[in-house]
Design an enzyme around this catalytic site. Structure first.
Site, PDB file in Angstrom:
ATOM      1  N   PRO A 173     -22.373   3.114  -5.393  1.00 34.47           N
ATOM      2  CA  PRO A 173     -21.231   3.781  -4.944  1.00 34.47           C
ATOM      3  C   PRO A 173     -19.976   3.194  -5.292  1.00 34.47           C
ATOM      4  CG  PRO A 173     -22.254   2.175  -3.346  1.00 34.47           C
ATOM      5  CD  PRO A 173     -23.223   2.288  -4.511  1.00 34.47           C
TER       6      PRO A 173
ATOM      7  N   PRO B   8     -27.486   1.650  -9.307  1.00 30.98           N
ATOM      8  CA  PRO B   8     -26.228   1.442  -9.974  1.00 30.98           C
ATOM      9  C   PRO B   8     -26.003   2.364 -11.026  1.00 30.98           C
ATOM     10  CG  PRO B   8     -27.767  -0.299 -10.739  1.00 30.98           C
ATOM     11  CD  PRO B   8     -28.418   0.488  -9.578  1.00 30.98           C
TER      12      PRO B   8
ATOM     13  N   ARG C 165     -16.768   2.960  -9.895  1.00 28.56           N
ATOM     14  CA  ARG C 165     -15.346   2.109  -9.652  1.00 28.56           C
ATOM     15  C   ARG C 165     -15.218   1.421  -8.575  1.00 28.56           C
ATOM     16  NH1 ARG C 165     -11.522   7.035  -8.758  1.00 28.56           N
ATOM     17  NH2 ARG C 165     -13.396   7.892  -7.548  1.00 28.56           N
TER      18      ARG C 165
ATOM     19  N   ARG D  17     -28.404  11.339   0.847  1.00 28.01           N
ATOM     20  CA  ARG D  17     -29.214  10.411   1.882  1.00 28.01           C
ATOM     21  C   ARG D  17     -29.300  10.726   3.271  1.00 28.01           C
ATOM     22  NH1 ARG D  17     -26.887   8.770  -3.243  1.00 28.01           N
ATOM     23  NH2 ARG D  17     -28.252   7.107  -3.860  1.00 28.01           N
TER      24      ARG D  17
END
Length: 347
Positions: A2, A35, A40, A71
């Site tokens: 994220p 990942p 960012r 999710r």
């Protein structure tokens, strides 16, 4: 992974690289998040930290996790719980030593999960409870050779015609008392203050006409005090208007027991302004060392338990203005620091 955004207040020293890694490792730790190339991350210092509960000592760290869709609510709740737990653990030392608020939110296209924790009220209440409120604070002027020398030929002028034979004293009245960390408001006619870093002697029992040989037996301990003063010319009798403004006597909350100080006449003093060293001094070299000062003062006035006697401002006291912060450290005794602010209009 994220996107991770960290915002933190400008009065907080933060290792953002390590904290970012902590958040990242916790976010992907159970394998439910992976990942991604090009993710960012950013850490942003927010200098206007007065937004935090309106108190300049309060600090904050806010983390935002922006995640993609897909999710379940259970996965998002588990993600939030473990990341916030890792964030809290990483910043536990900071939270133990100062007022600090932590917050985190997980952002998706729709629901937002929020996590918050702060110790503002508890920290400030504990500090207020620990702050001393002496009956009397007595200061002594001209207790260094440099202070006498600064008077020049005036010391031989009428009406005195010689250096003072007894201590030159002044009182810091109750309106001047302030706590460690409290903002000190400078009145409109005071552009800057001299920061007098003082060793304060706190009395354990009533002291009346004591001998110098026994004087230290009356001492409960020592505190750090900032004897603030509007700059003014030297006088035999210090100017009340310049030394007795509201908040011009911040008193350290920590009391160093007398038994822990082998020699109160050999303590190093350091003053910092906005983190930079502005003065290094010592309690050595006083015209009247601590025991003799106690003996001389108590010849004509009694000092009660809890009263404070300031042994003297070191020569060359640094100056500070609104928007700056001073910090004082006296070796073996403790520290004291306050931000300076401009008084609000009409006050």
């Amino acid at each position: 992974m994220p996107h991770i955004w960290i915002e933190y207040s400008g009065n907080l020293a933060l290792d953002t690289r390590t904290l970012m890694r902590t958040v990242q490792d916790a976010a992907i730790g159970d394998g439910s998040l992976f990942p991604l190339a090009g993710a960012r991350t950013r850490a942003l210092r927010v200098d206007d930290y007065l937004i935090v509960d309106g108190h300049p000592d309060n600090a904050f760290v806010h983390v935002t996790l922006r995640i993609g869709h897909g999710r379940s609510d259970e996965q998002k709740a588990a993600l939030g719980a473990r990341v916030f737990e890792a964030l809290t653990a990483a910043l536990a030392p900071q939270m133990a030593s100062r007022p600090l608020g932590l917050s985190m939110q997980i952002e998706e296209a729709h629901p937002v999960l929020n996590y918050k924790l702060n110790n503002y009220r508890e920290h400030l209440a504990a500090r207020a409870a620990a702050a001393p409120s002496p009956r009397t604070v007595v200061g002594v002027a001209l207790n260094t050779p440099e202070a006498l020398a600064a008077l020049g030929d005036a010391i031989e002028a009428a009406p005195y015609k010689s250096a003072p034979k007894a201590p030159v004293l002044y009182i810091k009245p109750a309106n001047t008392y302030a706590r460690d960390g409290a903002p000190i408001a400078l009145p409109p006619d005071v552009a800057e203050v001299e920061v007098g870093a003082c060793l304060a002697v706190e009395f354990a029992r009533r002291a009346t006409r004591v001998d110098a040989a026994d004087a230290l037996d009356y001492v409960a301990g020592y505190r750090v005090v900032a004897d603030l003063s509007a700059p003014h010319a030297s006088y035999f009798r210090p100017a009340l208007k310049q030394k007795s403004r509201d908040g011009f006597c911040p008193i350290g909350s920590a009391l160093a027991p007398a038994a822990s100080i082998a020699d109160p006449d050999a303590l190093d003093i350091e003053v910092r302004i906005d983190g930079a060293v502005a003065q290094r001094a010592s309690t050595a070299g006083l015209i009247r060392p601590v025991a003799q000062l106690i003996a001389d003062v108590t010849q004509f006035m009694s000092l009660e338990p809890g009263d404070l006697l300031l042994v003297g401002v070191p020569p060359g006291a640094p100056r500070a203005r609104a928007g700056q912060r001073y910090d004082i450290r006296i070796a073996q005794v403790g520290t004291l620091g306050n931000p300076l602010v401009a008084a609000q209009a009409g006050l």
